[in-house]
Motif scaffolding. Structure first.
Motif, PDB file in Angstrom:
ATOM      1  N   LYS A   1       0.988  -1.280  -0.032  1.00  0.00           N
ATOM      2  CA  LYS A   1      -0.059  -0.065   0.005  1.00  0.00           C
ATOM      3  C   LYS A   1       0.755   1.151  -0.009  1.00  0.00           C
ATOM      4  O   LYS A   1       0.594   2.224  -0.652  1.00  0.00           O
TER       5      LYS A   1
ATOM      6  N   GLY B   1       2.357   1.973  -3.492  1.00  0.00           N
ATOM      7  CA  GLY B   1       1.670   2.113  -4.685  1.00  0.00           C
ATOM      8  C   GLY B   1       1.064   0.599  -5.338  1.00  0.00           C
ATOM      9  O   GLY B   1       0.388   0.790  -6.253  1.00  0.00           O
TER      10      GLY B   1
ATOM     11  N   SER C   1      -0.864  -1.657  -4.211  1.00  0.00           N
ATOM     12  CA  SER C   1      -2.134  -1.656  -3.812  1.00  0.00           C
ATOM     13  C   SER C   1      -2.740  -0.380  -3.259  1.00  0.00           C
ATOM     14  O   SER C   1      -1.905   0.427  -2.901  1.00  0.00           O
ATOM     15  N   HIS C   2      -4.093  -0.229  -2.908  1.00  0.00           N
ATOM     16  CA  HIS C   2      -4.693   0.874  -2.367  1.00  0.00           C
ATOM     17  C   HIS C   2      -5.300   0.517  -1.009  1.00  0.00           C
ATOM     18  O   HIS C   2      -5.726  -0.534  -0.609  1.00  0.00           O
TER      19      HIS C   2
END
Length: 84
Positions: free
Chosen positions: A49, A52, A54-55
């Motif tokens: 996360k 970047g 995954s969110h």
């Protein structure tokens, strides 16, 4: 763990978009591992996360707002600009 992941990604030539939040979490006494636990995720998930890959989900966003009420979470969740 995070440093090893960073080295592997950099060695593969992947462009990293580090979120400003990473620096804030690193600079606190409990560090990245502690925040991974507070956010109820493993270290690798938090790493993904922060780089970047995954969110953050909306519930995670709300938890960040709770953990940092004096910070602009929207700003912290944007990528740092490369000065090169």
């Amino acid at each position: 763990m995070f440093e090893a992941d960073w080295a592997q990604d950099t060695a593969r030539g992947e462009v990293m978009h580090l979120l400003r939040l990473k620096k804030l979490l690193e600079d606190t006494p409990i560090g990245l591992n502690g925040y991974a636990k507070l956010l109820d995720m493993n270290n690798k998930t938090l790493y993904n996360k922060l780089t970047g890959k995954s969110h953050f989900t909306y519930p995670e966003y709300l938890k960040l707002r709770e953990l940092f009420p004096d910070r602009n979470i929207d700003y912290l969740l944007t990528a740092e600009q490369d000065s090169a």
